[in-house]
Design a protein around this motif. Structure first.
Motif, mmCIF file in Angstrom:
data_model
loop_
_atom_site.group_PDB
_atom_site.id
_atom_site.type_symbol
_atom_site.label_atom_id
_atom_site.label_comp_id
_atom_site.label_asym_id
_atom_site.label_seq_id
_atom_site.Cartn_x
_atom_site.Cartn_y
_atom_site.Cartn_z
ATOM 1 N N PHE A 163 -55.998 -17.407 47.801
ATOM 2 C CA PHE A 163 -57.194 -16.749 48.320
ATOM 3 C C PHE A 163 -57.263 -16.983 49.822
ATOM 4 O O PHE A 163 -56.483 -17.755 50.376
ATOM 5 N N THR A 164 -58.182 -16.311 50.498
ATOM 6 C CA THR A 164 -58.358 -16.481 51.937
ATOM 7 C C THR A 164 -59.617 -17.292 52.196
ATOM 8 O O THR A 164 -60.432 -17.526 51.296
ATOM 9 N N VAL B 200 -57.946 -19.050 39.529
ATOM 10 C CA VAL B 200 -59.135 -19.807 39.123
ATOM 11 C C VAL B 200 -58.911 -21.296 39.373
ATOM 12 O O VAL B 200 -59.745 -21.966 39.997
ATOM 13 N N PHE B 201 -57.794 -21.844 38.909
ATOM 14 C CA PHE B 201 -57.513 -23.255 39.128
ATOM 15 C C PHE B 201 -57.359 -23.566 40.623
ATOM 16 O O PHE B 201 -57.829 -24.609 41.096
ATOM 17 N N ALA B 202 -56.697 -22.686 41.364
ATOM 18 C CA ALA B 202 -56.496 -22.915 42.806
ATOM 19 C C ALA B 202 -57.823 -23.005 43.538
ATOM 20 O O ALA B 202 -58.027 -23.890 44.382
ATOM 21 N N LEU B 203 -58.746 -22.109 43.219
ATOM 22 C CA LEU B 203 -60.050 -22.129 43.874
ATOM 23 C C LEU B 203 -60.854 -23.360 43.460
ATOM 24 O O LEU B 203 -61.461 -24.028 44.297
ATOM 25 N N ALA B 204 -60.839 -23.689 42.180
ATOM 26 C CA ALA B 204 -61.551 -24.884 41.720
ATOM 27 C C ALA B 204 -61.008 -26.139 42.398
ATOM 28 O O ALA B 204 -61.781 -27.031 42.783
ATOM 29 N N MET B 205 -59.712 -26.224 42.566
ATOM 30 C CA MET B 205 -59.113 -27.375 43.242
ATOM 31 C C MET B 205 -59.601 -27.472 44.683
ATOM 32 O O MET B 205 -59.904 -28.558 45.171
ATOM 33 N N ALA B 206 -59.681 -26.336 45.375
ATOM 34 C CA ALA B 206 -60.124 -26.338 46.776
ATOM 35 C C ALA B 206 -61.589 -26.743 46.891
ATOM 36 O O ALA B 206 -61.981 -27.432 47.832
ATOM 37 N N ILE B 207 -62.410 -26.321 45.938
ATOM 38 C CA ILE B 207 -63.828 -26.674 45.956
ATOM 39 C C ILE B 207 -64.026 -28.161 45.668
ATOM 40 O O ILE B 207 -64.829 -28.832 46.321
ATOM 41 N N LEU B 208 -63.292 -28.685 44.702
ATOM 42 C CA LEU B 208 -63.451 -30.084 44.276
ATOM 43 C C LEU B 208 -62.565 -31.055 45.051
ATOM 44 O O LEU B 208 -62.557 -32.256 44.759
ATOM 45 N N ASP B 209 -61.805 -30.539 46.007
ATOM 46 C CA ASP B 209 -60.912 -31.374 46.830
ATOM 47 C C ASP B 209 -59.859 -32.082 45.977
ATOM 48 O O ASP B 209 -59.563 -33.264 46.161
ATOM 49 N N LEU B 210 -59.299 -31.349 45.015
ATOM 50 C CA LEU B 210 -58.214 -31.840 44.166
ATOM 51 C C LEU B 210 -56.914 -31.274 44.704
ATOM 52 O O LEU B 210 -56.766 -30.060 44.826
#
Length: 195
Positions: A113-114, A173-183
């Protein structure tokens, strides 16, 4: 995971057999599925999904359905060519959800994503990953990620992804969740896997 067509069950069984043939000390190997059948008999544990989508999105259910405290998910269409138990050491100090990939700066051109996604979600970086292998350590972080992934799925068409804009897919979905949660993902080396 194997849901839907029997070919996914055959691939999963072949993955299991390749793992057991190449690993000196095979660990328990589970299958997350939509039913039991002749292909599921060799697995140590079977988890039956209650409402499978029979699509890539069944991978989101990993967050709730993984049977062990620590889990390494491998796509059913993979084969093991050497002992891969080194993955447990590799992910030992990883975040509770991880995979192979990279953390990219906010102005990156690669990734799923951007930085425009910041209009909807607070992100820490752009995630680049390949979803053929995920590491999942059960606990509060995974519970939070499961809820977040459901929100991302509801908002899916509000975000512009680099691929899969027209159809739901696990990787964005996983990529965005990781970026939000700092994983953070772990950097992949060529010797880890090939296509």
């Amino acid at each position: 995971i194997a849901t839907g067509d029997d070919r996914y069950y055959r691939m999963a069984r072949t993955l299991l057999r390749s793992y057991r043939q190449t690993c000196q000390h095979p660990m328990r190997f589970a299958l997350i599925a939509d039913r039991q059948n002749e292909y599921t008999e060799e697995f140590d544990d079977i988890v039956i999904l209650e409402n499978p989508t029979r699509s890539w999105m069944d991978k989101i259910e990993l967050l709730k359905s993984c049977p062990y405290e620590e889990n390494i998910f491998i796509d059913a269409d993979c084969l093991v060519y050497r002992d891969i138990n080194f993955l447990w050491t590799l992910f030992e100090h990883a975040d509770d959800f991880s995979c192979f990939g990279s953390v990219l700066p906010m102005d990156a051109k690669d990734g799923w994503f951007t930085s425009e996604v910041e209009k909807l979600y607070p992100i820490h970086f752009i995630t680049h990953l390949h979803g053929m292998l995920y590491f999942i350590r059960k606990g509060a972080v995974i519970d939070q990620m499961a809820e977040l992934c459901q929100k991302i799925i509801r908002d899916y068409h509000s975000v512009s992804y680099k691929a899969f804009n027209d159809v739901l897919a696990d990787e964005p979905v996983f990529a965005l969740a990781m970026a939000i949660l700092d994983l953070k993902p772990i950097a992949r080396r060529p010797e880890y896997y090939c296509f």
